[in-house]
Motif scaffolding. Structure first.
Motif, PDB file in Angstrom:
ATOM      1  N   ASP A   1      24.333 -31.444   7.970  1.00  0.00           N
ATOM      2  CA  ASP A   1      24.137 -31.410   6.510  1.00  0.00           C
ATOM      3  C   ASP A   1      24.006 -32.806   5.895  1.00  0.00           C
ATOM      4  O   ASP A   1      24.062 -32.963   4.682  1.00  0.00           O
ATOM      5  N   ASP A   2      23.824 -33.824   6.736  1.00  0.00           N
ATOM      6  CA  ASP A   2      23.671 -35.194   6.224  1.00  0.00           C
ATOM      7  C   ASP A   2      22.260 -35.341   5.648  1.00  0.00           C
ATOM      8  O   ASP A   2      21.282 -35.111   6.363  1.00  0.00           O
ATOM      9  N   PRO A   3      22.128 -35.768   4.388  1.00  0.00           N
ATOM     10  CA  PRO A   3      20.774 -35.945   3.834  1.00  0.00           C
ATOM     11  C   PRO A   3      20.072 -37.182   4.399  1.00  0.00           C
ATOM     12  O   PRO A   3      18.866 -37.342   4.239  1.00  0.00           O
ATOM     13  N   GLY A   4      20.815 -38.040   5.118  1.00  0.00           N
ATOM     14  CA  GLY A   4      20.261 -39.304   5.608  1.00  0.00           C
ATOM     15  C   GLY A   4      19.392 -39.121   6.843  1.00  0.00           C
ATOM     16  O   GLY A   4      19.382 -38.063   7.493  1.00  0.00           O
ATOM     17  N   ARG A   5      18.622 -40.168   7.137  1.00  0.00           N
ATOM     18  CA  ARG A   5      17.816 -40.218   8.359  1.00  0.00           C
ATOM     19  C   ARG A   5      17.990 -41.607   8.982  1.00  0.00           C
ATOM     20  O   ARG A   5      18.422 -42.536   8.313  1.00  0.00           O
ATOM     21  N   PHE A   6      17.633 -41.734  10.274  1.00  0.00           N
ATOM     22  CA  PHE A   6      17.715 -43.046  10.923  1.00  0.00           C
ATOM     23  C   PHE A   6      16.643 -43.969  10.345  1.00  0.00           C
ATOM     24  O   PHE A   6      15.522 -43.534  10.065  1.00  0.00           O
ATOM     25  N   CYS A   7      17.003 -45.270  10.187  1.00  0.00           N
ATOM     26  CA  CYS A   7      15.987 -46.271   9.861  1.00  0.00           C
ATOM     27  C   CYS A   7      16.267 -47.513  10.715  1.00  0.00           C
ATOM     28  O   CYS A   7      17.206 -47.517  11.526  1.00  0.00           O
ATOM     29  N   GLU A   8      15.473 -48.554  10.542  1.00  0.00           N
ATOM     30  CA  GLU A   8      15.529 -49.715  11.443  1.00  0.00           C
ATOM     31  C   GLU A   8      16.869 -50.437  11.397  1.00  0.00           C
ATOM     32  O   GLU A   8      17.197 -51.202  12.310  1.00  0.00           O
ATOM     33  N   THR A   9      17.652 -50.235  10.323  1.00  0.00           N
ATOM     34  CA  THR A   9      18.937 -50.943  10.221  1.00  0.00           C
ATOM     35  C   THR A   9      20.134 -50.050  10.559  1.00  0.00           C
ATOM     36  O   THR A   9      21.286 -50.472  10.413  1.00  0.00           O
ATOM     37  N   THR A  10      19.890 -48.830  11.002  1.00  0.00           N
ATOM     38  CA  THR A  10      20.989 -47.941  11.384  1.00  0.00           C
ATOM     39  C   THR A  10      21.766 -48.559  12.564  1.00  0.00           C
ATOM     40  O   THR A  10      21.165 -49.144  13.479  1.00  0.00           O
ATOM     41  N   THR A  11      23.083 -48.399  12.529  1.00  0.00           N
ATOM     42  CA  THR A  11      23.930 -48.963  13.589  1.00  0.00           C
ATOM     43  C   THR A  11      23.713 -48.225  14.913  1.00  0.00           C
ATOM     44  O   THR A  11      23.627 -46.998  14.944  1.00  0.00           O
ATOM     45  N   TYR A  12      23.680 -48.994  15.988  1.00  0.00           N
ATOM     46  CA  TYR A  12      23.566 -48.379  17.311  1.00  0.00           C
ATOM     47  C   TYR A  12      24.869 -47.632  17.641  1.00  0.00           C
ATOM     48  O   TYR A  12      25.961 -48.184  17.474  1.00  0.00           O
ATOM     49  N   ALA A  13      24.757 -46.395  18.136  1.00  0.00           N
ATOM     50  CA  ALA A  13      25.949 -45.604  18.502  1.00  0.00           C
ATOM     51  C   ALA A  13      25.572 -44.539  19.531  1.00  0.00           C
ATOM     52  O   ALA A  13      25.735 -43.346  19.291  1.00  0.00           O
ATOM     53  N   PRO A  14      25.047 -44.957  20.701  1.00  0.00           N
ATOM     54  CA  PRO A  14      24.539 -43.970  21.662  1.00  0.00           C
ATOM     55  C   PRO A  14      25.640 -43.069  22.214  1.00  0.00           C
ATOM     56  O   PRO A  14      26.775 -43.510  22.378  1.00  0.00           O
ATOM     57  N   SER A  15      25.277 -41.809  22.528  1.00  0.00           N
ATOM     58  CA  SER A  15      26.263 -40.827  22.976  1.00  0.00           C
ATOM     59  C   SER A  15      26.253 -40.587  24.478  1.00  0.00           C
ATOM     60  O   SER A  15      27.298 -40.332  25.069  1.00  0.00           O
ATOM     61  N   SER A  16      25.063 -40.560  25.086  1.00  0.00           N
ATOM     62  CA  SER A  16      24.967 -40.153  26.500  1.00  0.00           C
ATOM     63  C   SER A  16      24.718 -41.383  27.371  1.00  0.00           C
ATOM     64  O   SER A  16      24.314 -42.437  26.874  1.00  0.00           O
TER      65      SER A  16
END
Ligand code: NAD
Ligand code: TDX
Length: 332
Positions: A131-146
């Motif tokens: 339900d997050d209205p946001g989307r990834f952009c070039e300044t989004t913090t790196y937070a990989p899961s797998s």
């Protein structure tokens, strides 16, 4: 006219890229591909011999990479271990190919001062709430899961460091989920299409609520070409086509397009650590470089993809039983 070294050119996106380059430019292509289980020489059938060369080899082979980079003007790096489920079973080849392989390429482009484009994924940013209205952009913090996305994130960081510290002429793109012809049958959409062709019910992980932002592979590749032509060195561009769908809706679309009841699927155990939602804001690519996707109707793109798998059974059939055996061993 220039010479492109395309790593991973026998894989899904790389092979479509090679066809795109040969059809739309006068460039020459050298493919470097190890031909792992995911590589398929048949994907490069009919490439013109005077503008295309295939080298079977490993991007971790420093000597080979050095020789090939020396011959090229530009390196476009697609080669990777690319499947999340596999990275959960055996992460080691992901670390080797995705991290050390990228390192080998970066050292060679640094030595020979060649232009380098790094093909990466939106998964480096982790996931968004449904339900997050946001989307990834070039300044989004790196937070990989797998393990897969962690190794892709590591490789992105190497590229950024080599660009900043050594002046390597590099760009990075992070794209959302691709679909289209020549995608390995282990991946979500081709797995379900080929299951339905075989009279097997599609398999949805968990409750099928996870959301992916789908883009046709030709749109991904037109964006990569645009970045090669006009991208600013040292920059990252996100690639996406505004096509978020939950997995259940995609399976329902495929079933309907293939004349099956829309609820004829099975729920299977979820993927551990399964990212909930990916979504791309491609404003930078659109405004700075004027890029637009051509495939704006997901259903039409899926219908064309179904037609391709129906017409090209000889391409995918040899991989199908092994891919399904790997899933069956995991109860999926
Ligand atoms: P793929 O698995 O279909 O193809 C990978 C290719 O790389 C294969 O031909 C394989 O033989 C080759 N390869 C693997 N290890 C190698 C090595 N050590 N040396 C040389 N070649 C090697 O992958 P894909 O889906 O075409 O993905 C291509 C790139 O795009 C990857 O870097 C991936 O992270 C990225 N990407 C993929 C998607 C997607 O939806 N598929 C989305 C965003 C980014
Ligand atoms: O049988 C399945 N059932 C199912 O529900 C499979 C194979 C997958 N899924 C789900 C998991 C994901 O939510 O479908 C979604 C898509 O799965 P994958 O095709 O495995 O893709 P994903 O894990 O999202 O990663 C893909 O996009 C980003 C590519 O494989 C990566 O290489 C790319 O970086």
């Amino acid at each position: 006219m220039s010479i492109l070294l395309v790593t991973g050119g026998a894989g899904f996106i790389g092979a479509n890229f090679v066809h795109h380059v040969l059809a739309s430019t006068d460039d020459t292509v050298i493919v470097l591909d190890k031909l792992t289980y995911a590589g398929n020489r048949a994907s490069l059938a009919d490439c013109p011999a005077n503008r295309y060369e295939f080298v079977q080899g490993d991007i971790c082979d420093r000597e080979l990479v050095d020789q090939l980079v020396a011959r090229a003007d530009t390196v476009v790096h697609f080669a990777a271990e690319s499947h999340n489920d596999n990275s959960l079973l055996d992460p080691e080849p992901f670390v080797t190919t995705n991290v050390l392989g990228t390192f080998a390429l970066l050292e060679a482009v640094r030595k020979h001062d060649k232009r380098y484009h790094h093909v990466s994924t939106d998964e480096v940013y982790g996931d968004l709430a449904l339900d997050d209205p946001g989307r990834f952009c070039e300044t989004t913090t790196y937070a990989p899961s797998s393990p897969y996305s962690a190794t892709k994130a590591a490789s992105d960081h190497l590229v950024r460091a080599w660009a900043r510290s050594f002046g390597v002429r590099a760009t990075i793109s992070n794209c959302s989920n691709n679909y289209g012809p020549r995608q390995h049958v282990e991946k979500f959409i081709p797995r379900q299409i080929t299951n339905i062709i075989d009279g097997v019910r599609p398999k949805l992980y968990g409750r099928g609520h996870n959301v992916r932002d789908w883009i046709h592979v030709d749109d991904h590749n037109s964006a990569v070409l645009r970045i090669l032509q006009a991208g600013r060195l040292g920059e990252t561009y996100l690639i996406g086509a505004d096509s978020e769908q939950d997995n259940r809706s995609v399976v329902e679309m495929l079933l309907t397009l293939m004349d099956q009841p829309a609820d004829a699927y099975d729920l299977v155990p979820d993927r551990p650590g399964h990212d909930l939602r990916y979504a791309i804001d491609a404003t930078k690519l659109r405004t700075e470089l004027g890029w637009r996707p051509s495939y704006v109707d997901l259903e039409a793109g899926l219908a064309a993809t179904i037609d391709w798998y129906r017409a090209n059974e000889a391409w995918w059939r040899p991989q199908k039983a092994a891919a399904e055996a790997r899933y069956a061993a995991q109860g999926k």
